[in-house]
Design an enzyme around this catalytic site. Structure first.
Site, PDB file in Angstrom:
ATOM      1  N   CYS A 180      49.012  34.006  40.374  1.00  0.00           N
ATOM      2  CA  CYS A 180      47.875  34.297  39.485  1.00  0.00           C
ATOM      3  C   CYS A 180      47.888  33.555  38.140  1.00  0.00           C
ATOM      4  O   CYS A 180      46.827  33.218  37.626  1.00  0.00           O
ATOM      5  CB  CYS A 180      47.757  35.808  39.272  1.00  0.00           C
ATOM      6  N   HIS A 222      43.389  37.753  33.199  1.00  0.00           N
ATOM      7  CA  HIS A 222      43.422  37.719  34.655  1.00  0.00           C
ATOM      8  C   HIS A 222      42.727  38.964  35.200  1.00  0.00           C
ATOM      9  O   HIS A 222      42.997  40.083  34.756  1.00  0.00           O
ATOM     10  CB  HIS A 222      44.875  37.655  35.140  1.00  0.00           C
ATOM     11  N   ASN A 249      39.861  40.257  42.492  1.00  0.00           N
ATOM     12  CA  ASN A 249      40.984  39.446  42.023  1.00  0.00           C
ATOM     13  C   ASN A 249      41.042  38.169  42.851  1.00  0.00           C
ATOM     14  O   ASN A 249      41.365  38.198  44.035  1.00  0.00           O
ATOM     15  CB  ASN A 249      42.282  40.249  42.171  1.00  0.00           C
TER      16      ASN A 249
END
Length: 318
Positions: free
Chosen positions: A110, A244, A275
């Site tokens: 990520c 994020h 996500n």
């Protein structure tokens, strides 16, 4: 010498998967997903490949920047879901858009986009590049156990990109890693060898939810404060925080612990995208750019966390 962002781009697949759609696949509901994660819908690939998404985001960023592919001196790809181990995302994007520069991929899960920005800054500091493309593309739908409601409700597919040029607007950064696979992991099946005797785990996302939550909140608060201090700016000076997009509760708790930054400055699109791993920050950055939320001279804080366990944050002057 560091860099400035010349343009941004993003792409999401046409197919939208809603929480109600998921409730027909696993034991869950729109209420449960919205309350625990903050996602209402996400995009998933049907015919699009990881490369297709990366190319679309790259072309959008190049158009936004007014830069031709032939002008690029370097392409850095950030992904954990490339279509092939080799060639990687960056090389495939280069081939498809008609660029001729060196390319390589980075796998930092990520925080990959932010790690790639920091690596690009090193090339600018050495004065060996003038224009760099950083592209993140993630087809997370191919790495999910769609019978596991704890993970399949979280992730989506998409790509984001940024074109970087010479400048002094990359003001500060921090990177960190605590190695290990006990909290977040995605095993790979190297199962062609007739000699290998160890058991091979299923190649899909594993997350220890509570440990991930604690790690994410703590690291985000720590990293944001650190890069702001390094850049010599206060929370009042920050125009936007690009976090994020892992979980609404994580972002909400982090901004609660950062009262020096007004909560509305923490931008979110997790409700519409879920996500998308390393692509989440550049997708959100592109939205903010195209919506006119960022003006020249604004201070933008980017922060990410994920598998590794790794974290990254930076301050960029727009």
């Amino acid at each position: 010498m560091s860099f400035q962002i010349l343009g941004t781009g993003s792409f999401a697949p046409e197919r939208v998967l809603t929480n109600d759609d998921l409730s027909n696949m696993v034991e869950t509901s729109d209420e449960w997903i919205t309350k625990r994660v903050g996602v209402k819908e996400r995009h998933v690939c049907t015919t699009e490949s990881n490369t297709d998404m990366g190319v679309a985001a790259a072309l959008a960023a190049l158009e936004n920047a007014g830069v031709k592919p032939q002008e690029l001196d370097l392409i850095i790809g950030a992904t954990i879901s490339a279509d092939s181990i080799s060639p990687g995302l960056a090389g495939m994007v280069q081939n498809r858009i008609g660029a001729t520069c060196p390319c390589f991929d980075m796998n930092v899960a990520c925080p990959g986009f932010l790690f790639a920005l920091d690596v690009a800054a090193g090339f600018f500091a050495r004065k060996v590049v003038k224009k760099v493309l950083v592209v993140s593309s993630e087809r997370m739908s191919g790495l999910i156990d769609w019978t596991d409601r704890s993970t399949c409700v979280i992730f989506g597919d998409g790509a984001g990109a940024a074109v970087l040029g010479e400048g002094d607007n990359y003001l500060s950064s921090t990177l960190s890693t605590i190695g290990g696979d006990n909290v977040i992991s995605i095993p790979t099946k190297w199962d062609n060898s007739p000699f290998y005797e160890n058991e091979l785990k299923k190649n899909c996302v594993f997350m220890a939810g509570q440990e991930t939550y604690k790690f994410a909140v703590t690291s985000m608060v720590r990293d944001v404060r650190l890069v702001m201090e390094q850049a010599g700016i206060t929370g009042d000076q920050v125009k936007a925080v690009i976090p994020h997009q892992a979980n609404y509760r994580i972002i909400n708790e982090a901004r609660r612990r950062l009262p020096e930054i007004a909560p509305e400055k923490f931008l979110m699109n997790i409700d519409r995208f879920g996500n998308t791993s390393s692509a989440s920050e550049p997708i959100l950055l592109d939205e903010a750019n195209r919506q006119g939320l960022l003006q020249r001279g604004d201070y933008v804080v980017l922060t990410a966390f994920g598998g590794g366990l790794s974290t990254a944050a930076s301050v960029i002057r727009w």
